[in-house]
Design a protein around this motif. Structure first.
Motif, PDB file in Angstrom:
ATOM      1  N   LYS A 373      38.589  60.170  34.922  1.00 55.51           N
ATOM      2  CA  LYS A 373      37.582  59.610  35.825  1.00 55.51           C
ATOM      3  C   LYS A 373      36.453  60.612  36.077  1.00 55.51           C
ATOM      4  O   LYS A 373      35.274  60.243  36.121  1.00 55.51           O
ATOM      5  N   TYR A 374      36.823  61.878  36.220  1.00 58.19           N
ATOM      6  CA  TYR A 374      35.839  62.934  36.473  1.00 58.19           C
ATOM      7  C   TYR A 374      34.892  63.098  35.281  1.00 58.19           C
ATOM      8  O   TYR A 374      33.665  63.123  35.434  1.00 58.19           O
ATOM      9  N   LEU A 375      35.460  63.184  34.084  1.00 61.76           N
ATOM     10  CA  LEU A 375      34.645  63.388  32.892  1.00 61.76           C
ATOM     11  C   LEU A 375      33.779  62.178  32.579  1.00 61.76           C
ATOM     12  O   LEU A 375      32.652  62.312  32.081  1.00 61.76           O
ATOM     13  N   ASN A 376      34.284  60.983  32.893  1.00 56.97           N
ATOM     14  CA  ASN A 376      33.537  59.767  32.572  1.00 56.97           C
ATOM     15  C   ASN A 376      32.382  59.504  33.521  1.00 56.97           C
ATOM     16  O   ASN A 376      31.676  58.502  33.374  1.00 56.97           O
ATOM     17  N   ARG A 377      32.183  60.382  34.498  1.00 56.31           N
ATOM     18  CA  ARG A 377      30.960  60.283  35.295  1.00 56.31           C
ATOM     19  C   ARG A 377      29.735  60.591  34.449  1.00 56.31           C
ATOM     20  O   ARG A 377      28.608  60.277  34.821  1.00 56.31           O
ATOM     21  N   ILE A 378      29.976  61.258  33.326  1.00 59.66           N
ATOM     22  CA  ILE A 378      28.890  61.557  32.384  1.00 59.66           C
ATOM     23  C   ILE A 378      29.010  60.573  31.232  1.00 59.66           C
ATOM     24  O   ILE A 378      30.015  60.566  30.509  1.00 59.66           O
ATOM     25  N   SER A 379      28.023  59.744  31.046  1.00 53.62           N
ATOM     26  CA  SER A 379      28.101  58.697  30.029  1.00 53.62           C
ATOM     27  C   SER A 379      27.985  59.275  28.624  1.00 53.62           C
ATOM     28  O   SER A 379      27.397  60.341  28.412  1.00 53.62           O
ATOM     29  N   GLY A 380      28.520  58.537  27.662  1.00 46.62           N
ATOM     30  CA  GLY A 380      28.434  58.950  26.262  1.00 46.62           C
ATOM     31  C   GLY A 380      27.005  59.100  25.777  1.00 46.62           C
ATOM     32  O   GLY A 380      26.679  60.095  25.101  1.00 46.62           O
ATOM     33  N   PRO A 381      26.087  58.153  26.089  1.00 45.82           N
ATOM     34  CA  PRO A 381      24.706  58.301  25.625  1.00 45.82           C
ATOM     35  C   PRO A 381      24.016  59.562  26.141  1.00 45.82           C
ATOM     36  O   PRO A 381      23.248  60.186  25.416  1.00 45.82           O
ATOM     37  N   LEU A 382      24.288  59.925  27.408  1.00 40.48           N
ATOM     38  CA  LEU A 382      23.682  61.151  27.932  1.00 40.48           C
ATOM     39  C   LEU A 382      24.286  62.366  27.259  1.00 40.48           C
ATOM     40  O   LEU A 382      23.577  63.307  26.872  1.00 40.48           O
ATOM     41  N   LEU A 383      25.599  62.377  27.093  1.00 46.65           N
ATOM     42  CA  LEU A 383      26.279  63.496  26.448  1.00 46.65           C
ATOM     43  C   LEU A 383      25.788  63.675  25.016  1.00 46.65           C
ATOM     44  O   LEU A 383      25.654  64.799  24.524  1.00 46.65           O
ATOM     45  N   ASP A 384      25.494  62.558  24.355  1.00 49.94           N
ATOM     46  CA  ASP A 384      25.046  62.603  22.969  1.00 49.94           C
ATOM     47  C   ASP A 384      23.673  63.236  22.837  1.00 49.94           C
ATOM     48  O   ASP A 384      23.295  63.702  21.768  1.00 49.94           O
ATOM     49  N   ARG A 385      22.913  63.240  23.927  1.00 56.07           N
ATOM     50  CA  ARG A 385      21.567  63.818  23.896  1.00 56.07           C
ATOM     51  C   ARG A 385      21.565  65.317  24.189  1.00 56.07           C
ATOM     52  O   ARG A 385      20.508  65.933  24.215  1.00 56.07           O
ATOM     53  N   ILE A 386      22.730  65.886  24.440  1.00 58.40           N
ATOM     54  CA  ILE A 386      22.847  67.333  24.664  1.00 58.40           C
ATOM     55  C   ILE A 386      23.301  67.974  23.362  1.00 58.40           C
ATOM     56  O   ILE A 386      24.377  67.669  22.841  1.00 58.40           O
ATOM     57  N   ALA A 496      28.050  75.102   9.700  1.00 59.80           N
ATOM     58  CA  ALA A 496      29.371  75.297  10.324  1.00 59.80           C
ATOM     59  C   ALA A 496      29.228  75.699  11.789  1.00 59.80           C
ATOM     60  O   ALA A 496      29.947  75.191  12.660  1.00 59.80           O
ATOM     61  N   GLU A 497      28.271  76.583  12.083  1.00 62.72           N
ATOM     62  CA  GLU A 497      28.072  77.000  13.472  1.00 62.72           C
ATOM     63  C   GLU A 497      27.531  75.837  14.310  1.00 62.72           C
ATOM     64  O   GLU A 497      27.947  75.636  15.461  1.00 62.72           O
ATOM     65  N   ALA A 498      26.624  75.054  13.737  1.00 61.84           N
ATOM     66  CA  ALA A 498      26.063  73.913  14.463  1.00 61.84           C
ATOM     67  C   ALA A 498      27.132  72.871  14.768  1.00 61.84           C
ATOM     68  O   ALA A 498      27.155  72.280  15.853  1.00 61.84           O
ATOM     69  N   ILE A 499      28.032  72.645  13.830  1.00 58.63           N
ATOM     70  CA  ILE A 499      29.127  71.683  14.035  1.00 58.63           C
ATOM     71  C   ILE A 499      30.044  72.157  15.162  1.00 58.63           C
ATOM     72  O   ILE A 499      30.512  71.363  15.986  1.00 58.63           O
ATOM     73  N   GLN A 500      30.279  73.449  15.210  1.00 53.77           N
ATOM     74  CA  GLN A 500      31.137  74.023  16.255  1.00 53.77           C
ATOM     75  C   GLN A 500      30.598  73.702  17.640  1.00 53.77           C
ATOM     76  O   GLN A 500      31.352  73.458  18.578  1.00 53.77           O
ATOM     77  N   TYR A 501      29.268  73.670  17.774  1.00 51.72           N
ATOM     78  CA  TYR A 501      28.654  73.389  19.067  1.00 51.72           C
ATOM     79  C   TYR A 501      28.698  71.911  19.442  1.00 51.72           C
ATOM     80  O   TYR A 501      28.307  71.551  20.546  1.00 51.72           O
ATOM     81  N   ARG A 502      29.161  71.037  18.517  1.00 49.89           N
ATOM     82  CA  ARG A 502      29.238  69.606  18.822  1.00 49.89           C
ATOM     83  C   ARG A 502      30.673  69.123  18.974  1.00 49.89           C
ATOM     84  O   ARG A 502      30.893  67.934  19.206  1.00 49.89           O
ATOM     85  N   SER A 503      31.642  70.002  18.878  1.00 50.29           N
ATOM     86  CA  SER A 503      33.035  69.564  18.840  1.00 50.29           C
ATOM     87  C   SER A 503      33.721  69.532  20.199  1.00 50.29           C
ATOM     88  O   SER A 503      34.741  68.866  20.377  1.00 50.29           O
ATOM     89  N   LEU A 504      33.192  70.230  21.195  1.00 47.08           N
ATOM     90  CA  LEU A 504      33.882  70.338  22.491  1.00 47.08           C
ATOM     91  C   LEU A 504      33.957  69.000  23.208  1.00 47.08           C
ATOM     92  O   LEU A 504      34.961  68.686  23.881  1.00 47.08           O
ATOM     93  N   ASP A 505      32.914  68.176  23.072  1.00 48.15           N
ATOM     94  CA  ASP A 505      32.953  66.882  23.760  1.00 48.15           C
ATOM     95  C   ASP A 505      34.042  65.996  23.200  1.00 48.15           C
ATOM     96  O   ASP A 505      34.641  65.185  23.919  1.00 48.15           O
ATOM     97  N   ARG A 506      34.360  66.142  21.899  1.00 52.25           N
ATOM     98  CA  ARG A 506      35.429  65.341  21.313  1.00 52.25           C
ATOM     99  C   ARG A 506      36.793  65.812  21.825  1.00 52.25           C
ATOM    100  O   ARG A 506      37.713  65.048  22.024  1.00 52.25           O
ATOM    101  N   LYS A 507      36.884  67.111  22.106  1.00 57.50           N
ATOM    102  CA  LYS A 507      38.137  67.684  22.596  1.00 57.50           C
ATOM    103  C   LYS A 507      38.450  67.186  24.010  1.00 57.50           C
ATOM    104  O   LYS A 507      39.589  66.805  24.316  1.00 57.50           O
ATOM    105  N   LEU A 508      37.445  67.187  24.880  1.00 60.27           N
ATOM    106  CA  LEU A 508      37.662  66.826  26.265  1.00 60.27           C
ATOM    107  C   LEU A 508      37.590  65.328  26.521  1.00 60.27           C
ATOM    108  O   LEU A 508      38.421  64.756  27.215  1.00 60.27           O
ATOM    109  N   TRP A 509      36.588  64.675  25.964  1.00 63.64           N
ATOM    110  CA  TRP A 509      36.347  63.271  26.312  1.00 63.64           C
ATOM    111  C   TRP A 509      37.254  62.304  25.555  1.00 63.64           C
ATOM    112  O   TRP A 509      37.191  61.106  25.776  1.00 63.64           O
ATOM    113  N   THR A 510      38.097  62.817  24.660  1.00 57.50           N
ATOM    114  CA  THR A 510      39.062  61.952  23.990  1.00 57.50           C
ATOM    115  C   THR A 510      40.495  62.320  24.395  1.00 57.50           C
ATOM    116  O   THR A 510      41.417  61.785  23.806  1.00 57.50           O
TER     117      THR A 510
END
Length: 510
Positions: A373-386, A496-510
């Motif tokens: 519930k806490y994490l879902n206060r941030i919507s996927g579309p907004l998270l995708d823009r970071i 590889a470094e750029a991909i690393q910076y996009r993986s944390l949201d998949r770890k937490l939000w899933t």
């Protein structure tokens, strides 16, 4: 007798011409202001009446009509007091002004005739210059701001008496001259420095990448890990503003009435950090007569949202389109205005309500439902823009007690300046200045991958379930990493470094 006096108003961040037409004629004595004035403009006749009598001038015992052209645009604010006073004095032939048609007047009058400062003088002065007006009369406290515009004579008016003496030629007000280049070179030093940060080397690297390309950044970690401390030091490594960028930022602050006395120009990149209780209007801008919000006040700088999930959902969602477009359009019954908001969004948050989910030193007391519930206060579309999602772990004791010198902001800034110089040269014909503003056609042009690198990105795209936006933003970040390395081409290590910076949201939000 009818006279015409020029002034300027504000529409968005731009000025527009207002012609104050004054008629003094026979008939039943009275004073009418027409041309869609708001309450503050209608009340001007009382301020002007008192100011005129304070300096011994008479209010004509005739019919006075003041028309504010264009008549179909609503006027608001007290900056029309001064041109109205000049109009009444010249129309009643109490003051014989020379070449008044080549002048513009802006300022609020006190009852005693002194001239008070007003908001939005800079865009008004720019508009006056573009209209071919050579002399601008503004409140004394606003004179330095107006003098940023070269090619016009700016006169700082202290009171109505000084203005009438100048117009009649009995005593001239000296025009204000300032050295804009010298003023611009006096940008202040930053009091916060990355040399004060111990540990967190991986986070510093991510921040360097974000600053080099102007990318949005999300810091996630437990309480006390240094998220806010790191974010507040980002301005110390950002590239210096160009004069055009500084002028744009100053226009926004001028309209908002937030320029500091003695500092007529914004010389350092803005850093705005609104509290999480800010409303959607406070963040995006608005009101009956729309004014800039926090997202526009951070234009060409940093908007820092601390404790991101605590912000109101409607306030966060209003940022989605502005983050893409770099402008925000506000529509009200009074009209539609557009403000610039090319910002670097930096946000921080805890991984769960208690803050210790995933922390090896503390036990998390939150249930999976509470965390979700806490994490879902941030919507996927907004998270995708970071663009970059960075984990900020708790600092180790060995880092805190270490006396080893850490890299200062000045050294980091040198690398960022080199990377930005490459971007400025690369995009000089494309109308952008940083990798974060790459459009889809420009990504195809400047982010070309070889077959092996493309294969790596394809595997990450499928494994992480990236969106099309996530794919494009990964390429933009990789382009920035390549620029920091001085590489013309994007290589596997950069992807590889750029991909690393996009993986944390998949770890937490899933």
């Amino acid at each position: 007798m009818i006279t015409k006096v020029s002034s300027c108003g504000i529409r968005g961040i731009d000025g527009y011409r207002i012609t104050v037409e004054t008629s003094v004629s026979g008939g039943f004595p009275g004073w009418e202001i027409v041309g869609l004035p708001d309450t503050s403009v209608r009340e001007a006749k009382e301020r002007v009446r008192s100011a005129l009598t304070s300096f011994g001038y008479m209010i004509p015992g005739k019919k006075i009509v003041v028309n504010l052209a264009p008549a179909d645009v609503r006027k608001e604010g007290a900056y029309l007091d001064l041109p109205m006073a000049v109009g009444v004095l010249t129309a009643s032939e109490q003051v014989y002004a020379r070449d008044v048609e080549k002048c513009a007047f802006m300022g609020e009058l006190s009852l005693d005739g002194s001239v008070k400062p007003v908001s939005g003088i800079l865009p008004m002065a720019i508009e006056a210059y573009q209209l071919g007006i050579t002399e601008v009369f503004v409140p004394e406290e606003n004179a330095a701001e107006a003098a940023l515009v070269s090619g016009i004579n700016v006169y700082g008016v202290s009171d109505l008496g000084a203005l009438t003496e100048h117009l009649s030629g009995s005593r001239r007000i000296p025009p204000l001259e300032i050295n804009v280049e010298e003023l611009f070179d006096r940008a202040g030093e930053h009091s916060l420095d990355f040399a004060e940060v111990r540990g967190q080397e991986n986070v510093k690297r991510a921040i360097e990448v974000a600053a080099a390309g102007g990318h949005n950044l999300l810091l996630i970690g437990p309480p006390g890990s240094g998220k806010t401390m790191l974010a507040k030091r980002i301005p110390s490594i950002l590239p210096d503003m160009t004069f055009d960028e500084a002028l744009e930022a100053t226009k926004v602050y001028s309209i908002a009435g937030m320029l500091k006395r003695g500092e007529p120009m914004i010389m350092s990149r803005p850093f705005r950090s609104p509290h999480h209780t800010v409303s959607a209007v406070g963040l995006s801008g608005g009101g009956t007569y729309p004014k800039p919000g926090e997202i526009s006040l951070a234009h060409n700088g940093v908007l820092f949202l601390d404790e991101l999930p605590e912000f109101r959902k409607d306030a966060l969602e209003v940022m989605r389109q502005p983050l893409e477009d770099g402008v925000i359009t506000i529509t009200r019954t009074s009209g539609t205005l557009t403000y610039p908001c090319e910002i670097m969004l930096v946000a921080s948050m805890n991984p769960c309500p208690c803050g210790y989910f995933g922390d090896k030193n503390h036990e998390c007391i939150c249930t999976p439902q509470k965390i979700s519930k806490y994490l879902n206060r941030i919507s996927g579309p907004l998270l995708d823009r970071i663009d970059l999602h960075i984990e900020v772990p708790a600092v180790e004791y060995s880092d805190l007690e270490s006396r080893k010198k850490t890299e200062p902001s000045s050294e980091i800034k040198k690398r960022i300046d080199r990377a930005r110089k490459l971007q400025t040269e690369r995009y000089k014909n494309d109308g952008i200045y940083s990798n974060s503003r790459l459009t889809a056609p420009l990504i195809d042009k400047y982010c070309v991958l070889d077959s092996a690198t493309n294969k790596m990105l394809k595997e990450a795209f499928e494994r992480l379930g990236m969106s099309a936006r996530g794919y494009n933003r990964t390429l933009k970040v990789a382009r920035t990493i390549a620029d920091l390395d001085g590489s013309e081409n994007i290589e596997q290590g950069h992807i590889a470094e750029a991909i690393q910076y996009r993986s944390l949201d998949r770890k937490l939000w899933t």
